[in-house]
Design a protein around this motif. Structure first.
Motif, PDB file in Angstrom:
ATOM      1  N   SER A 281       1.310  -7.789  -6.505  1.00  0.00           N
ATOM      2  CA  SER A 281       0.543  -6.772  -7.229  1.00  0.00           C
ATOM      3  C   SER A 281      -0.945  -6.952  -7.006  1.00  0.00           C
ATOM      4  O   SER A 281      -1.422  -8.056  -6.697  1.00  0.00           O
ATOM      5  CB  SER A 281       0.828  -6.868  -8.733  1.00  0.00           C
ATOM      6  N   LEU A 282      -1.661  -5.839  -7.183  1.00  0.00           N
ATOM      7  CA  LEU A 282      -3.114  -5.884  -7.091  1.00  0.00           C
ATOM      8  C   LEU A 282      -3.658  -5.528  -8.471  1.00  0.00           C
ATOM      9  O   LEU A 282      -3.367  -4.454  -9.010  1.00  0.00           O
ATOM     10  CB  LEU A 282      -3.598  -4.875  -6.047  1.00  0.00           C
ATOM     11  N   ILE A 283      -4.401  -6.451  -9.059  1.00  0.00           N
ATOM     12  CA  ILE A 283      -4.869  -6.294 -10.432  1.00  0.00           C
ATOM     13  C   ILE A 283      -6.369  -6.007 -10.424  1.00  0.00           C
ATOM     14  O   ILE A 283      -7.153  -6.779  -9.856  1.00  0.00           O
ATOM     15  CB  ILE A 283      -4.565  -7.563 -11.259  1.00  0.00           C
ATOM     16  N   GLY A 284      -6.743  -4.906 -11.035  1.00  0.00           N
ATOM     17  CA  GLY A 284      -8.149  -4.524 -11.123  1.00  0.00           C
ATOM     18  C   GLY A 284      -8.728  -4.948 -12.458  1.00  0.00           C
ATOM     19  O   GLY A 284      -8.071  -4.842 -13.493  1.00  0.00           O
ATOM     20  N   GLY A 302      -1.422   1.652 -22.477  1.00  0.00           N
ATOM     21  CA  GLY A 302      -2.292   2.709 -21.976  1.00  0.00           C
ATOM     22  C   GLY A 302      -2.410   2.683 -20.466  1.00  0.00           C
ATOM     23  O   GLY A 302      -1.821   1.836 -19.781  1.00  0.00           O
ATOM     24  N   SER A 303      -3.179   3.648 -19.952  1.00  0.00           N
ATOM     25  CA  SER A 303      -3.507   3.613 -18.534  1.00  0.00           C
ATOM     26  C   SER A 303      -4.915   4.155 -18.346  1.00  0.00           C
ATOM     27  O   SER A 303      -5.503   4.720 -19.277  1.00  0.00           O
ATOM     28  CB  SER A 303      -2.497   4.407 -17.707  1.00  0.00           C
ATOM     29  N   VAL A 304      -5.454   3.951 -17.165  1.00  0.00           N
ATOM     30  CA  VAL A 304      -6.767   4.492 -16.813  1.00  0.00           C
ATOM     31  C   VAL A 304      -6.585   5.295 -15.522  1.00  0.00           C
ATOM     32  O   VAL A 304      -5.527   5.237 -14.894  1.00  0.00           O
ATOM     33  CB  VAL A 304      -7.817   3.370 -16.616  1.00  0.00           C
ATOM     34  N   LEU A 305      -7.619   6.045 -15.159  1.00  0.00           N
ATOM     35  CA  LEU A 305      -7.556   6.804 -13.913  1.00  0.00           C
ATOM     36  C   LEU A 305      -8.407   6.118 -12.844  1.00  0.00           C
ATOM     37  O   LEU A 305      -9.540   5.732 -13.104  1.00  0.00           O
ATOM     38  CB  LEU A 305      -8.069   8.226 -14.126  1.00  0.00           C
ATOM     39  N   VAL A 306      -7.817   5.955 -11.680  1.00  0.00           N
ATOM     40  CA  VAL A 306      -8.532   5.432 -10.514  1.00  0.00           C
ATOM     41  C   VAL A 306      -8.123   6.296  -9.322  1.00  0.00           C
ATOM     42  O   VAL A 306      -6.920   6.506  -9.102  1.00  0.00           O
ATOM     43  CB  VAL A 306      -8.142   3.955 -10.229  1.00  0.00           C
ATOM     44  N   ARG A 307      -9.113   6.819  -8.603  1.00  0.00           N
ATOM     45  CA  ARG A 307      -8.822   7.690  -7.455  1.00  0.00           C
ATOM     46  C   ARG A 307      -7.843   8.807  -7.828  1.00  0.00           C
ATOM     47  O   ARG A 307      -6.917   9.133  -7.068  1.00  0.00           O
ATOM     48  CB  ARG A 307      -8.290   6.879  -6.275  1.00  0.00           C
ATOM     49  N   GLY A 308      -8.028   9.354  -9.037  1.00  0.00           N
ATOM     50  CA  GLY A 308      -7.227  10.497  -9.459  1.00  0.00           C
ATOM     51  C   GLY A 308      -5.791  10.167  -9.834  1.00  0.00           C
ATOM     52  O   GLY A 308      -4.982  11.068 -10.037  1.00  0.00           O
ATOM     53  N   ARG A 309      -5.475   8.874  -9.915  1.00  0.00           N
ATOM     54  CA  ARG A 309      -4.116   8.495 -10.314  1.00  0.00           C
ATOM     55  C   ARG A 309      -4.159   7.576 -11.520  1.00  0.00           C
ATOM     56  O   ARG A 309      -5.169   6.924 -11.756  1.00  0.00           O
ATOM     57  CB  ARG A 309      -3.420   7.719  -9.187  1.00  0.00           C
ATOM     58  N   ARG A 310      -3.014   7.487 -12.187  1.00  0.00           N
ATOM     59  CA  ARG A 310      -2.938   6.610 -13.346  1.00  0.00           C
ATOM     60  C   ARG A 310      -2.652   5.178 -12.928  1.00  0.00           C
ATOM     61  O   ARG A 310      -1.748   4.935 -12.139  1.00  0.00           O
ATOM     62  CB  ARG A 310      -1.854   7.087 -14.300  1.00  0.00           C
ATOM     63  N   ASP A 325      -3.155  -2.319 -13.301  1.00  0.00           N
ATOM     64  CA  ASP A 325      -2.349  -2.508 -12.099  1.00  0.00           C
ATOM     65  C   ASP A 325      -2.673  -1.376 -11.123  1.00  0.00           C
ATOM     66  O   ASP A 325      -2.309  -0.227 -11.351  1.00  0.00           O
ATOM     67  CB  ASP A 325      -0.863  -2.494 -12.480  1.00  0.00           C
ATOM     68  N   VAL A 326      -3.382  -1.727 -10.051  1.00  0.00           N
ATOM     69  CA  VAL A 326      -3.777  -0.701  -9.075  1.00  0.00           C
ATOM     70  C   VAL A 326      -2.967  -0.825  -7.780  1.00  0.00           C
ATOM     71  O   VAL A 326      -3.367  -0.307  -6.736  1.00  0.00           O
ATOM     72  CB  VAL A 326      -5.305  -0.768  -8.778  1.00  0.00           C
ATOM     73  N   SER A 327      -1.821  -1.472  -7.881  1.00  0.00           N
ATOM     74  CA  SER A 327      -0.986  -1.694  -6.692  1.00  0.00           C
ATOM     75  C   SER A 327      -0.610  -0.387  -5.989  1.00  0.00           C
ATOM     76  O   SER A 327      -0.437  -0.356  -4.782  1.00  0.00           O
ATOM     77  CB  SER A 327       0.307  -2.418  -7.076  1.00  0.00           C
ATOM     78  N   ASP A 328      -0.453   0.686  -6.777  1.00  0.00           N
ATOM     79  CA  ASP A 328      -0.001   1.951  -6.196  1.00  0.00           C
ATOM     80  C   ASP A 328      -1.143   2.917  -5.880  1.00  0.00           C
ATOM     81  O   ASP A 328      -0.908   4.098  -5.633  1.00  0.00           O
ATOM     82  CB  ASP A 328       0.986   2.643  -7.159  1.00  0.00           C
ATOM     83  N   ILE A 329      -2.379   2.431  -5.940  1.00  0.00           N
ATOM     84  CA  ILE A 329      -3.511   3.315  -5.661  1.00  0.00           C
ATOM     85  C   ILE A 329      -3.951   3.093  -4.207  1.00  0.00           C
ATOM     86  O   ILE A 329      -4.504   2.044  -3.880  1.00  0.00           O
ATOM     87  CB  ILE A 329      -4.706   3.014  -6.607  1.00  0.00           C
ATOM     88  N   PRO A 330      -3.716   4.073  -3.340  1.00  0.00           N
ATOM     89  CA  PRO A 330      -4.086   3.883  -1.937  1.00  0.00           C
ATOM     90  C   PRO A 330      -5.596   3.706  -1.782  1.00  0.00           C
ATOM     91  O   PRO A 330      -6.362   4.371  -2.476  1.00  0.00           O
ATOM     92  CB  PRO A 330      -3.629   5.192  -1.264  1.00  0.00           C
TER      93      PRO A 330
END
Ligand SMILES: *Cc1c(COP(=O)(O)O)cnc(C)c1O
Length: 415
Positions: A281-284, A302-310, A325-330
């Motif tokens: 995983s990639l943790i921000g 909760g979640s936050v938005l990064v690059r238009g994704r949750r 968890d930004v593992s799924d944010i390209p």
């Protein structure tokens, strides 16, 4: 401590990687929409609690410029903050003012709510010494059973105040218990009880009962003045309240990813190790914690938005930071913008969404955003001023304001 006013640079915000953006155009539009809804009544913009976290001074100035007639706060300190900023509009202190604050309240030309003869006598004495009349608003309790005169005493105290030298009863008001509920019967009952008191004191010029929910749902109750709070910040008090006015959220809470940490499956994140990676995983890291107003109840929820994704909040929210968890944010990189409340691309996280996850209301989320979070004020999408814990920066202004100096003499508290 002196407030420094310096020029705003047009560079992007490069200081603390956490800030609130306050859209003053949206605020002004909301004030206009709400005033328009009020059947010709005056509008008192409620700016208590640092304007529900938005920043009292900037909000007060903008609301007044957009047509608000008055301001509402809870305590004398909140009123003083506005006076120190040079705001001269009438300010109603809606909370309890003890007799001991009569002097300061008068010095600041604030208008108190009165529920007892003690505060009234103290105010009358100060007014007498100065040869002035202090306007007061009488608060009647009609069923919230929180703050206000019992109905049976209201008319008597009103008449007594009417004859008390130095006091001018300018207003009469009550507050509703269930205005944001679908069933309006209790509100209608409270309104009736209020009007029966008002009839006995029919010489009082300004009667007011309407909070945001009442103004939206029952504009016929507007009387001479309305006092919306939440609505001017672009939120709705509950899901039951009509959304016929298109109020626009004013506040966004944003930050930046300050660090990215790859972790292996089985590794935990944050205090108590309540979240463990099930895959590489990639943790921000986001510098926003519960001391900034991000409720700890959002841990693993909760979640936050990064690059238009949750990106989900993982592990416990700490006092000063949280991890996502930004593992799924390209293509995610350090310095990417993080939206905690607000829009990014097609996605939006509202104060209501956070509130629901925490079992509370948007009011608590908004006024919980602490003084440590810098506020950036926007007009037409451009930052026009910035307020940090220690500095106020304004476009084209480089003066500094010494402590304890009122920028302008407040006017006497009349209309
Ligand atoms: C806070 C407050 C308001 C504003 O209520 P909203 O629901 O935010 O519109 C109005 N009147 C009183 C007495 C208040 O304390």
């Amino acid at each position: 401590m002196a407030m420094q006013l310096q020029s705003v640079s047009s560079d992007p915000w490069q200081e603390r990687p956490l800030w609130a953006e306050i859209d003053l155009d949206a605020l002004a539009d909301n004030v206009r929409l709400l005033k328009n809804q009020a059947n010709g009544a005056a509008l008192m913009a409620v700016v208590k609690a640092n304007a529900y976290g938005h920043g009292a001074v900037a909000v007060a100035r903008t609301a007044l410029a957009a047509g608000a007639d008055r301001l509402g706060v809870i305590c004398v300190d909140e009123g003083e903050q506005l006076r120190r900023a040079g705001i001269t509009a009438p300010i109603l202190v809606m909370g309890h003012t003890p007799a001991g604050e009569a002097q300061r309240l008068t010095d600041l030309s604030l208008t108190p709510s009165v529920v007892s003869d003690q505060t009234a006598l103290a105010l009358a004495r100060v007014a007498g010494e100065r040869g002035i009349e202090t306007p007061v608003h009488l608060k009647v309790d009609t069923g919230l059973n929180r703050y206000g005169l019992p109905r049976s005493e209201a008319a008597d105290l009103g008449r007594w105040l009417h004859d008390l030298a130095g006091i001018q009863v300018e207003g009469l008001f009550t507050h509703f218990a269930s205005a944001d509920e679908e069933d309006k019967s209790y509100t209608i009952e409270q309104h009736k009880l209020f009007l029966s008191v008002a009839e006995q004191l029919n010489w009082v010029p300004i009667r007011h009962v309407s909070n945001t929910a009442t103004l939206l749902d029952i504009p016929d109750m507007s009387l001479e003045m309305v006092r919306p709070g939440l609505g001017i910040y672009g939120c709705y008090p509950s899901t039951h309240v009509k959304r016929s006015l298109s109020l626009k959220p004013v506040l966004s809470l944003k930050g930046r990813l300050v660090r990215l940490t790859p972790i292996a499956p089985g590794e935990p994140v944050s205090y108590g190790r309540t979240w463990t990676a099930s895959r590489p995983s990639l943790i921000g890291l986001v510098m926003c914690g519960y001391a900034d107003g991000l409720p700890r109840a959002l841990s693993n929820r909760g979640s936050v938005l990064v690059r238009g994704r949750r990106a989900p909040i993982v592990g416990r929210v700490c006092m000063d930071m949280c991890m996502v968890d930004v593992s799924d944010i390209p293509d995610v990189v350090v310095d990417d913008e993080v939206v905690i409340i607000g829009r990014q691309g097609e996605q939006e996280i509202s104060a209501d969404e956070l509130a629901e996850l925490c079992g509370t209301i948007s009011y608590e989320i908004l006024c919980g955003i602490s003084a440590r979070v810098p506020r950036l004020y926007l007009r037409q999408g451009r930052v026009v001023s910035k307020q940090t814990l220690v500095r106020e920066l304004q476009e084209g202004v480089t003066a500094s304001v010494p402590e304890g100096v009122l920028a302008e003499e407040p006017s006497p508290g009349g209309a």
